[in-house]
Scaffold this motif. Structure first.
Motif: not given
Length: 204
Positions: A49-61, A63-73
């Protein structure tokens, strides 16, 4: 005799009521023995459960970083850099560059490099409130195709830049070529625009 016995009994009850209660027996802590298999299964479940939660948090972060980078580009890809040839006094000009900060460039460093390149004064200056940047309306065709169409402040829109670089001298075209060479891949060539803006207010 009966009365005496009753009185004696009542006295005995009162004495018993006023006597301190006997201390309660201590409660022994319950000893729980877990089955080794059950304990191991619970630990694995918690770990999963802890690993799944950490993986989901990492995926969200990510995805957010990718959106920010794309917006900046996207913003940088659309950001114009205006190289303005500004008349200061009769037959004397300065070259004003605005919009480089939108491509992530350090204006102070660029100004210093320009000063060395062209052996002239070069500095970062505050853009005037409502600083103006030329548009395609500066072309002669903008005035019904007539020669000498709108130029300067009559054909401008607010640029939004807070600072700009002012280089002493009429070096607009040279500055454009220098930016294309030094910042190739950072500032798209199609985003560079050289234009005359007429006489600069305030003289110096």
């Amino acid at each position: 005799m009966a009365a005496v016995a009753a009185e004696t009994a009542n006295g005995g009850d009162a004495a018993a009521a006023s006597a301190p209660a006997a201390p309660a027996a201590p409660i022994e802590p319950r000893k729980v023995v877990y089955c080794g298999k059950a304990l191991s299964a619970n630990l694995r479940l918690l770990s999963t459960t802890a690993r799944e939660k950490a993986a989901k948090d990492s995926e969200r972060k990510a995805a957010k970083a990718a959106r920010t980078a794309q917006k900046t580009a996207n913003q940088r890809a659309a950001a114009k850099v205006f190289i303005k040839r500004v008349e200061r006094n009769k037959r004397k000009y300065v070259t004003v560059i605005s919009g480089l900060e939108k491509h992530g460039l350090d204006l102070k460093k660029v100004a210093k490099d320009l000063g060395k390149k062209f052996a002239c004064g070069s500095s970062v200056t505050k853009a005037n409130p409502g600083a103006l940047a030329p548009t395609s309306a500066t072309a002669p065709e903008a005035d019904g195709g007539k020669e000498g169409g709108k130029e300067g402040k009559d054909a401008m829109v607010p640029s939004g830049s807070l600072e700009e670089i002012t280089v002493q001298g009429d070096v607009a075209e040279e500055v454009r070529e220098w930016i294309e060479e030094v910042y190739e891949g950072v500032v798209p060539e199609d985003n560079l625009e050289v234009v005359d803006v007429g006489k600069k207010k305030g003289g110096g």
